[in-house]
Design a protein around this motif. Structure first.
Motif, PDB file in Angstrom:
ATOM      1  N   MET A  27      47.972  54.608   3.219  1.00  6.83           N
ATOM      2  CA  MET A  27      47.372  54.926   1.947  1.00  6.83           C
ATOM      3  C   MET A  27      45.878  55.210   2.102  1.00  6.83           C
ATOM      4  O   MET A  27      45.354  56.106   1.467  1.00  6.83           O
ATOM      5  N   ALA A  28      45.211  54.415   2.948  1.00  6.08           N
ATOM      6  CA  ALA A  28      43.779  54.620   3.149  1.00  6.08           C
ATOM      7  C   ALA A  28      43.516  55.969   3.812  1.00  6.08           C
ATOM      8  O   ALA A  28      42.516  56.633   3.527  1.00  6.08           O
ATOM      9  N   GLY A  29      44.407  56.385   4.706  1.00  3.15           N
ATOM     10  CA  GLY A  29      44.229  57.665   5.383  1.00  3.15           C
ATOM     11  C   GLY A  29      44.294  58.840   4.435  1.00  3.15           C
ATOM     12  O   GLY A  29      43.526  59.797   4.554  1.00  3.15           O
ATOM     13  N   ILE A  30      45.204  58.772   3.476  1.00  4.45           N
ATOM     14  CA  ILE A  30      45.312  59.848   2.494  1.00  4.45           C
ATOM     15  C   ILE A  30      44.042  59.899   1.650  1.00  4.45           C
ATOM     16  O   ILE A  30      43.503  60.969   1.375  1.00  4.45           O
ATOM     17  N   ALA A  31      43.541  58.723   1.251  1.00  7.22           N
ATOM     18  CA  ALA A  31      42.312  58.678   0.456  1.00  7.22           C
ATOM     19  C   ALA A  31      41.132  59.209   1.258  1.00  7.22           C
ATOM     20  O   ALA A  31      40.305  59.965   0.733  1.00  7.22           O
ATOM     21  N   LEU A  32      41.039  58.822   2.528  1.00  7.25           N
ATOM     22  CA  LEU A  32      39.940  59.314   3.374  1.00  7.25           C
ATOM     23  C   LEU A  32      40.013  60.829   3.534  1.00  7.25           C
ATOM     24  O   LEU A  32      38.994  61.520   3.465  1.00  7.25           O
ATOM     25  N   ALA A  33      41.208  61.331   3.778  1.00  9.66           N
ATOM     26  CA  ALA A  33      41.359  62.775   3.943  1.00  9.66           C
ATOM     27  C   ALA A  33      40.999  63.510   2.652  1.00  9.66           C
ATOM     28  O   ALA A  33      40.365  64.568   2.687  1.00  9.66           O
ATOM     29  N   ALA A  34      41.368  62.946   1.522  1.00 14.73           N
ATOM     30  CA  ALA A  34      41.047  63.587   0.243  1.00 14.73           C
ATOM     31  C   ALA A  34      39.549  63.559  -0.036  1.00 14.73           C
ATOM     32  O   ALA A  34      38.984  64.535  -0.540  1.00 14.73           O
ATOM     33  N   VAL A  35      38.887  62.478   0.297  1.00 18.46           N
ATOM     34  CA  VAL A  35      37.458  62.348   0.022  1.00 18.46           C
ATOM     35  C   VAL A  35      36.623  63.193   0.979  1.00 18.46           C
ATOM     36  O   VAL A  35      35.634  63.805   0.585  1.00 18.46           O
ATOM     37  N   TYR A  36      37.030  63.246   2.247  1.00 18.56           N
ATOM     38  CA  TYR A  36      36.223  63.931   3.258  1.00 18.56           C
ATOM     39  C   TYR A  36      36.664  65.358   3.561  1.00 18.56           C
ATOM     40  O   TYR A  36      36.072  66.022   4.399  1.00 18.56           O
ATOM     41  N   SER A  37      37.697  65.862   2.905  1.00 18.89           N
ATOM     42  CA  SER A  37      38.098  67.253   3.143  1.00 18.89           C
ATOM     43  C   SER A  37      37.033  68.183   2.572  1.00 18.89           C
ATOM     44  O   SER A  37      36.136  67.757   1.845  1.00 18.89           O
ATOM     45  N   GLY A  38      37.133  69.456   2.878  1.00 15.30           N
ATOM     46  CA  GLY A  38      36.120  70.422   2.463  1.00 15.30           C
ATOM     47  C   GLY A  38      35.881  70.492   0.973  1.00 15.30           C
ATOM     48  O   GLY A  38      34.779  70.782   0.519  1.00 15.30           O
ATOM     49  N   ASN A  39      36.918  70.196   0.174  1.00 16.14           N
ATOM     50  CA  ASN A  39      36.745  70.215  -1.281  1.00 16.14           C
ATOM     51  C   ASN A  39      36.777  68.814  -1.885  1.00 16.14           C
ATOM     52  O   ASN A  39      36.898  68.668  -3.087  1.00 16.14           O
ATOM     53  N   GLY A  40      36.655  67.784  -1.053  1.00 18.25           N
ATOM     54  CA  GLY A  40      36.624  66.407  -1.543  1.00 18.25           C
ATOM     55  C   GLY A  40      35.242  66.021  -2.024  1.00 18.25           C
ATOM     56  O   GLY A  40      34.273  66.791  -1.938  1.00 18.25           O
ATOM     57  N   TRP A  41      35.113  64.791  -2.528  1.00 18.14           N
ATOM     58  CA  TRP A  41      33.842  64.331  -3.094  1.00 18.14           C
ATOM     59  C   TRP A  41      32.723  64.361  -2.063  1.00 18.14           C
ATOM     60  O   TRP A  41      31.674  64.955  -2.296  1.00 18.14           O
ATOM     61  N   ILE A  42      32.935  63.719  -0.935  1.00 19.97           N
ATOM     62  CA  ILE A  42      31.888  63.661   0.097  1.00 19.97           C
ATOM     63  C   ILE A  42      31.919  64.913   0.964  1.00 19.97           C
ATOM     64  O   ILE A  42      30.883  65.460   1.321  1.00 19.97           O
ATOM     65  N   GLY A  43      33.111  65.390   1.286  1.00 20.77           N
ATOM     66  CA  GLY A  43      33.235  66.598   2.099  1.00 20.77           C
ATOM     67  C   GLY A  43      32.616  67.808   1.442  1.00 20.77           C
ATOM     68  O   GLY A  43      32.026  68.662   2.099  1.00 20.77           O
ATOM     69  N   GLY A  44      32.722  67.894   0.120  1.00 21.69           N
ATOM     70  CA  GLY A  44      32.107  68.999  -0.619  1.00 21.69           C
ATOM     71  C   GLY A  44      30.588  68.966  -0.556  1.00 21.69           C
ATOM     72  O   GLY A  44      29.933  70.008  -0.574  1.00 21.69           O
ATOM     73  N   LEU A  45      30.020  67.767  -0.477  1.00 22.98           N
ATOM     74  CA  LEU A  45      28.564  67.648  -0.349  1.00 22.98           C
ATOM     75  C   LEU A  45      28.088  67.947   1.070  1.00 22.98           C
ATOM     76  O   LEU A  45      26.983  68.455   1.270  1.00 22.98           O
ATOM     77  N   LEU A  46      28.930  67.617   2.055  1.00 25.68           N
ATOM     78  CA  LEU A  46      28.547  67.830   3.452  1.00 25.68           C
ATOM     79  C   LEU A  46      28.815  69.254   3.940  1.00 25.68           C
ATOM     80  O   LEU A  46      28.170  69.721   4.872  1.00 25.68           O
ATOM     81  N   ALA A  47      29.770  69.948   3.318  1.00 22.40           N
ATOM     82  CA  ALA A  47      30.134  71.303   3.748  1.00 22.40           C
ATOM     83  C   ALA A  47      28.962  72.285   3.707  1.00 22.40           C
ATOM     84  O   ALA A  47      28.773  73.049   4.657  1.00 22.40           O
ATOM     85  N   PRO A  48      28.128  72.313   2.647  1.00 22.60           N
ATOM     86  CA  PRO A  48      26.987  73.237   2.657  1.00 22.60           C
ATOM     87  C   PRO A  48      25.976  72.946   3.765  1.00 22.60           C
ATOM     88  O   PRO A  48      25.231  73.820   4.170  1.00 22.60           O
ATOM     89  N   LEU A  49      25.974  71.697   4.252  1.00 22.36           N
ATOM     90  CA  LEU A  49      25.068  71.332   5.342  1.00 22.36           C
ATOM     91  C   LEU A  49      25.660  71.669   6.713  1.00 22.36           C
ATOM     92  O   LEU A  49      25.019  71.436   7.736  1.00 22.36           O
ATOM     93  N   GLY A  50      26.877  72.177   6.720  1.00 24.78           N
ATOM     94  CA  GLY A  50      27.528  72.540   7.972  1.00 24.78           C
ATOM     95  C   GLY A  50      28.197  71.366   8.669  1.00 24.78           C
ATOM     96  O   GLY A  50      28.532  71.453   9.843  1.00 24.78           O
ATOM     97  N   ILE A  51      28.405  70.280   7.944  1.00 16.76           N
ATOM     98  CA  ILE A  51      29.022  69.091   8.524  1.00 16.76           C
ATOM     99  C   ILE A  51      30.469  69.027   8.051  1.00 16.76           C
ATOM    100  O   ILE A  51      30.745  68.915   6.860  1.00 16.76           O
ATOM    101  N   LYS A  52      31.382  69.123   8.993  1.00 15.81           N
ATOM    102  CA  LYS A  52      32.803  69.041   8.685  1.00 15.81           C
ATOM    103  C   LYS A  52      33.316  67.700   9.192  1.00 15.81           C
ATOM    104  O   LYS A  52      33.092  67.344  10.353  1.00 15.81           O
ATOM    105  N   VAL A  53      33.964  66.942   8.334  1.00 15.80           N
ATOM    106  CA  VAL A  53      34.437  65.612   8.708  1.00 15.80           C
ATOM    107  C   VAL A  53      35.939  65.619   8.982  1.00 15.80           C
ATOM    108  O   VAL A  53      36.377  65.129  10.016  1.00 15.80           O
ATOM    109  N   ALA A  54      36.711  66.168   8.068  1.00 14.63           N
ATOM    110  CA  ALA A  54      38.163  66.166   8.223  1.00 14.63           C
ATOM    111  C   ALA A  54      38.571  67.031   9.412  1.00 14.63           C
ATOM    112  O   ALA A  54      38.024  68.100   9.646  1.00 14.63           O
TER     113      ALA A  54
END
Length: 169
Positions: A1-28
């Motif tokens: 369950m935690a993995g799905i939440a992490l993937a959703a938050v850090y994906s390119g359109n997720g809450w944190i991933g969306g903030l990091l994507a313009p900076l060129g930082i890809k997490v997922a």
């Protein structure tokens, strides 16, 4: 369950991933994603071992160091860190032990991209699904040997730390 939440938050359109994507930082689906997931999973082990030690640390010890002329960095390095280091090391060992066998939460954010974000537990499962029991055993035994060597090094370091700083139990 935690993995799905992490993937959703850090994906390119997720809450944190969306903030990091313009900076060129890809997490997922990167090694950074594996690091984030393992930190998320292992941090509670470190906190649970260090917190009681910090709570038991007497405030008078810090005040005595300050009255003897120590600044904050010196107080941390000479007073707090030696008292906390065995618990900190134990917490990191527990977190590492948890991370070595972690499969569920990491698989969703790692993506299992060959030579980029593969994790060892998934390699073992893949070998088992291919009926390559010797390969799965070889990977598992090598993980076991690395774990034993790390535990040995941790115990030697704790022994040295206790002798150096005069802590006996």
């Amino acid at each position: 369950m935690a993995g799905i939440a992490l993937a959703a938050v850090y994906s390119g359109n997720g809450w944190i991933g969306g903030l990091l994507a313009p900076l060129g930082i890809k997490v997922a689906y990167t090694p950074l994603g594996v690091f984030v997931a393992l930190t998320f999973i292992g941090l509670p082990f470190v906190i649970r071992t260090v917190q009681p030690v910090l709570e038991d640390l007497e405030l008078e010890v810090e005040e005595a160091a300050a009255s003897l002329g120590a600044n904050r960095v010196q107080t941390f390095a000479k007073v707090i860190l030696p008292a906390v280091s065995p618990a900190l090391l134990t917490g990191f060992a527990l977190a590492f032990a948890r991370a070595v066998g972690e499969y569920g939460s990491v698989i969703f954010i790692a993506g299992n991209i060959p030579l980029v974000s593969e994790i060892t537990p998934l390699l073992i499962i893949t070998k088992l699904e291919q009926y390559d029991y010797a390969g799965a055993t070889a990977i598992a035994v090598s993980m076991l040997l690395v774990s034993f060597v790390l535990l040995l090094l941790i115990n030697v370091w704790q022994w040295w730390s206790r002798r150096r700083y005069g802590m006996t139990e």
